[in-house]
Design a protein around this motif. Sequence first.
Motif, PDB file in Angstrom:
ATOM      1  N   ILE A 273      -9.934  -7.095  -7.007  1.00  0.00           N
ATOM      2  CA  ILE A 273     -10.457  -6.437  -5.793  1.00  0.00           C
ATOM      3  C   ILE A 273     -10.353  -4.925  -5.884  1.00  0.00           C
ATOM      4  CG2 ILE A 273     -10.136  -8.338  -4.176  1.00  0.00           C
ATOM      5  CD1 ILE A 273      -7.473  -6.929  -3.363  1.00  0.00           C
ATOM      6  N   GLU A 274      -9.540  -4.425  -6.819  1.00  0.00           N
ATOM      7  CA  GLU A 274      -9.411  -2.971  -6.949  1.00  0.00           C
ATOM      8  C   GLU A 274      -9.075  -2.594  -8.389  1.00  0.00           C
ATOM      9  OE1 GLU A 274      -5.981  -1.156  -5.077  1.00  0.00           O
ATOM     10  OE2 GLU A 274      -6.959   0.803  -4.975  1.00  0.00           O
ATOM     11  N   PHE A 275      -9.735  -1.563  -8.864  1.00  0.00           N
ATOM     12  CA  PHE A 275      -9.353  -0.919 -10.129  1.00  0.00           C
ATOM     13  C   PHE A 275      -8.970   0.497  -9.726  1.00  0.00           C
ATOM     14  CE2 PHE A 275     -11.304   1.551 -13.877  1.00  0.00           C
ATOM     15  CZ  PHE A 275     -10.096   1.599 -14.551  1.00  0.00           C
TER      16      PHE A 275
ATOM     17  N   HIS B  77      -1.829  -5.967 -12.243  1.00  0.00           N
ATOM     18  CA  HIS B  77      -1.561  -5.640 -13.640  1.00  0.00           C
ATOM     19  C   HIS B  77      -1.604  -4.130 -13.694  1.00  0.00           C
ATOM     20  CE1 HIS B  77      -1.596  -5.791 -17.973  1.00  0.00           C
ATOM     21  NE2 HIS B  77      -2.555  -4.888 -17.942  1.00  0.00           N
ATOM     22  N   GLN B  78      -0.539  -3.503 -14.193  1.00  0.00           N
ATOM     23  CA  GLN B  78      -0.479  -2.053 -14.078  1.00  0.00           C
ATOM     24  C   GLN B  78       0.196  -1.410 -15.271  1.00  0.00           C
ATOM     25  OE1 GLN B  78       0.886  -0.612 -10.190  1.00  0.00           O
ATOM     26  NE2 GLN B  78       2.930  -0.467 -11.004  1.00  0.00           N
ATOM     27  N   SER B  79      -0.234  -0.179 -15.584  1.00  0.00           N
ATOM     28  CA  SER B  79       0.420   0.579 -16.654  1.00  0.00           C
ATOM     29  C   SER B  79       0.799   1.956 -16.131  1.00  0.00           C
ATOM     30  CB  SER B  79      -0.528   0.712 -17.845  1.00  0.00           C
ATOM     31  OG  SER B  79      -1.646   1.479 -17.477  1.00  0.00           O
TER      32      SER B  79
ATOM     33  N   LYS C 299      -6.845   4.304 -10.449  1.00  0.00           N
ATOM     34  CA  LYS C 299      -6.218   5.257 -11.372  1.00  0.00           C
ATOM     35  C   LYS C 299      -5.553   6.307 -10.492  1.00  0.00           C
ATOM     36  CE  LYS C 299      -8.620   6.353 -15.080  1.00  0.00           C
ATOM     37  NZ  LYS C 299      -9.577   6.499 -16.165  1.00  0.00           N
ATOM     38  N   ASP C 300      -4.241   6.212 -10.371  1.00  0.00           N
ATOM     39  CA  ASP C 300      -3.511   7.084  -9.459  1.00  0.00           C
ATOM     40  C   ASP C 300      -2.701   8.108 -10.244  1.00  0.00           C
ATOM     41  OD1 ASP C 300      -4.513   5.388  -7.569  1.00  0.00           O
ATOM     42  OD2 ASP C 300      -2.660   4.256  -7.305  1.00  0.00           O
ATOM     43  N   LEU C 301      -2.791   9.364  -9.822  1.00  0.00           N
ATOM     44  CA  LEU C 301      -2.081  10.441 -10.520  1.00  0.00           C
ATOM     45  C   LEU C 301      -0.981  10.998  -9.628  1.00  0.00           C
ATOM     46  CD1 LEU C 301      -5.182  12.268 -12.005  1.00  0.00           C
ATOM     47  CD2 LEU C 301      -3.297  11.299 -13.341  1.00  0.00           C
TER      48      LEU C 301
ATOM     49  N   SER D  94      -5.216   2.582   6.491  1.00  0.00           N
ATOM     50  CA  SER D  94      -4.703   2.058   5.226  1.00  0.00           C
ATOM     51  C   SER D  94      -5.769   1.102   4.690  1.00  0.00           C
ATOM     52  CB  SER D  94      -3.387   1.313   5.482  1.00  0.00           C
ATOM     53  OG  SER D  94      -3.191   0.315   4.498  1.00  0.00           O
ATOM     54  N   ILE D  95      -6.242   1.343   3.485  1.00  0.00           N
ATOM     55  CA  ILE D  95      -7.283   0.480   2.913  1.00  0.00           C
ATOM     56  C   ILE D  95      -6.783  -0.959   2.821  1.00  0.00           C
ATOM     57  CG2 ILE D  95      -8.540  -0.039   0.776  1.00  0.00           C
ATOM     58  CD1 ILE D  95      -9.114   2.872   0.441  1.00  0.00           C
ATOM     59  N   TYR D  96      -5.553  -1.142   2.358  1.00  0.00           N
ATOM     60  CA  TYR D  96      -5.025  -2.505   2.215  1.00  0.00           C
ATOM     61  C   TYR D  96      -4.942  -3.195   3.574  1.00  0.00           C
ATOM     62  CZ  TYR D  96      -3.764  -2.027  -2.736  1.00  0.00           C
ATOM     63  OH  TYR D  96      -3.792  -1.871  -4.104  1.00  0.00           O
TER      64      TYR D  96
ATOM     65  N   GLU E 279      -2.384   3.106 -13.786  1.00  0.00           N
ATOM     66  CA  GLU E 279      -3.654   2.372 -13.800  1.00  0.00           C
ATOM     67  C   GLU E 279      -3.361   0.965 -13.325  1.00  0.00           C
ATOM     68  OE1 GLU E 279      -6.666   4.255 -17.084  1.00  0.00           O
ATOM     69  OE2 GLU E 279      -6.515   2.101 -16.796  1.00  0.00           O
ATOM     70  N   ARG E 280      -4.218   0.463 -12.463  1.00  0.00           N
ATOM     71  CA  ARG E 280      -3.827  -0.759 -11.766  1.00  0.00           C
ATOM     72  C   ARG E 280      -5.027  -1.655 -11.470  1.00  0.00           C
ATOM     73  NH1 ARG E 280       0.302  -1.440  -7.368  1.00  0.00           N
ATOM     74  NH2 ARG E 280      -0.800  -2.136  -5.549  1.00  0.00           N
ATOM     75  N   LEU E 281      -4.854  -2.929 -11.718  1.00  0.00           N
ATOM     76  CA  LEU E 281      -5.853  -3.925 -11.331  1.00  0.00           C
ATOM     77  C   LEU E 281      -5.196  -4.829 -10.308  1.00  0.00           C
ATOM     78  CD1 LEU E 281      -7.237  -5.031 -14.825  1.00  0.00           C
ATOM     79  CD2 LEU E 281      -8.404  -3.601 -13.146  1.00  0.00           C
TER      80      LEU E 281
ATOM     81  N   LEU F 208      -6.624  12.200  -1.645  1.00  0.00           N
ATOM     82  CA  LEU F 208      -5.337  12.859  -1.867  1.00  0.00           C
ATOM     83  C   LEU F 208      -4.372  12.272  -0.856  1.00  0.00           C
ATOM     84  CD1 LEU F 208      -3.388  15.077  -2.920  1.00  0.00           C
ATOM     85  CD2 LEU F 208      -4.354  16.602  -1.202  1.00  0.00           C
ATOM     86  N   ARG F 209      -3.254  11.748  -1.343  1.00  0.00           N
ATOM     87  CA  ARG F 209      -2.255  11.190  -0.436  1.00  0.00           C
ATOM     88  C   ARG F 209      -1.086  12.149  -0.348  1.00  0.00           C
ATOM     89  NH1 ARG F 209      -3.527   5.829   0.483  1.00  0.00           N
ATOM     90  NH2 ARG F 209      -2.595   6.365   2.485  1.00  0.00           N
ATOM     91  N   ARG F 210      -0.668  12.391   0.877  1.00  0.00           N
ATOM     92  CA  ARG F 210       0.496  13.252   1.088  1.00  0.00           C
ATOM     93  C   ARG F 210       1.635  12.424   1.667  1.00  0.00           C
ATOM     94  NH1 ARG F 210      -3.490  17.108   2.523  1.00  0.00           N
ATOM     95  NH2 ARG F 210      -3.256  19.049   1.358  1.00  0.00           N
TER      96      ARG F 210
ATOM     97  N   SER G 263       0.820  -1.213   0.000  1.00  0.00           N
ATOM     98  CA  SER G 263       0.000   0.000   0.000  1.00  0.00           C
ATOM     99  C   SER G 263       0.853   1.263   0.000  1.00  0.00           C
ATOM    100  CB  SER G 263      -0.860   0.004   1.250  1.00  0.00           C
ATOM    101  OG  SER G 263      -0.033   0.171   2.383  1.00  0.00           O
ATOM    102  N   PHE G 264       0.191   2.361  -0.272  1.00  0.00           N
ATOM    103  CA  PHE G 264       0.857   3.663  -0.195  1.00  0.00           C
ATOM    104  C   PHE G 264       1.432   3.855   1.210  1.00  0.00           C
ATOM    105  CE2 PHE G 264       0.879   8.224   0.649  1.00  0.00           C
ATOM    106  CZ  PHE G 264       1.524   8.705  -0.468  1.00  0.00           C
ATOM    107  N   THR G 265       0.623   3.515   2.219  1.00  0.00           N
ATOM    108  CA  THR G 265       1.069   3.692   3.613  1.00  0.00           C
ATOM    109  C   THR G 265       2.381   2.931   3.865  1.00  0.00           C
ATOM    110  OG1 THR G 265      -1.239   3.850   4.293  1.00  0.00           O
ATOM    111  CG2 THR G 265       0.358   3.406   6.029  1.00  0.00           C
TER     112      THR G 265
END
Length: 241
Positions: free
Chosen positions: A221-223, A182-184, A225-227, A165-167, A210-212, A133-135, A87-89
């Motif tokens: 379990i998750e789709f 799977h990610q691009s 789109k992170d910027l 943390s969602i995860y 973009e991530r599955l 928004l993640r800081r 996870s991001f965390t």
Amino acid sequence: MAVSETGRPLYIQVKENLAKLIISGEWPPGIRLASERELTDQLGVSRVTVRNAIQALEEDGLVYRVHGKGTFVAKPKMEMNAHDLISFTSSMLRRGNQPSAQVLEFSRISASRKVAKALEVELGHQVYRVRRLRRANNLPLVIELSFFPRDLCSRLEEVDLAAVSIYHVLYEEMGIQCRKVHQSLEAVAATEEEAQILEVETGFPLMLVERLCYNTDGRVIEFAKDLYRGDCSRFISDLEP
Ligand code: 16G
């Protein structure tokens, strides 16, 4: 070459000590480093060691040189492992950065054609749409937009998504683990609204990830789109045969 007490080249140790000052913010972005001669005196090491240490800092993107003006502290980049399932965390904590989340949107919606296809559910299936928004160390780093199937992830409705943390919630409370991704990665320009959230100019370079995510049963379990802000993100990949 001079070596430190640990047997490593001395310049590496000097570089790491200077990097700590930069990463902790004690030397903020934009300040000019003391000259090679001054650092040599301050640190009690040779000029060659100082030069090599600064070159290593430059290679890591922590400082940059301006011809005729000196060496300056660069804006630090947050490193993310491009093929991490974490996870991001966890990713931020692992590198000594402080993560936080601000919920921009949380809603329960009927899956659109695109979301249904990504999550491999029926059109109209109930899904959660989460935009946060993640800081990292207070720096607005990424806008995360994620879709989760409600039938699997209903606990998300009951927790404070700014505080958890969602995860972690999915794993610890529902036994759901992200086991395959799977990610691009794609460069895009910030829209006016995205730019405002990320505190940059409209048109600013962003990295769209973009991530599955799939669980142990192979269900999506998750789709997501992170910027990510292009000026302070770096994606690392370790590739092995
Ligand atoms: C990562 C994931 C994102 C996920 C988030 C959960 C990438 C590119 N994205 O940022 O899809 O929603 O972690 O973070 O890895 P959390 O568990 O800290 O809430």
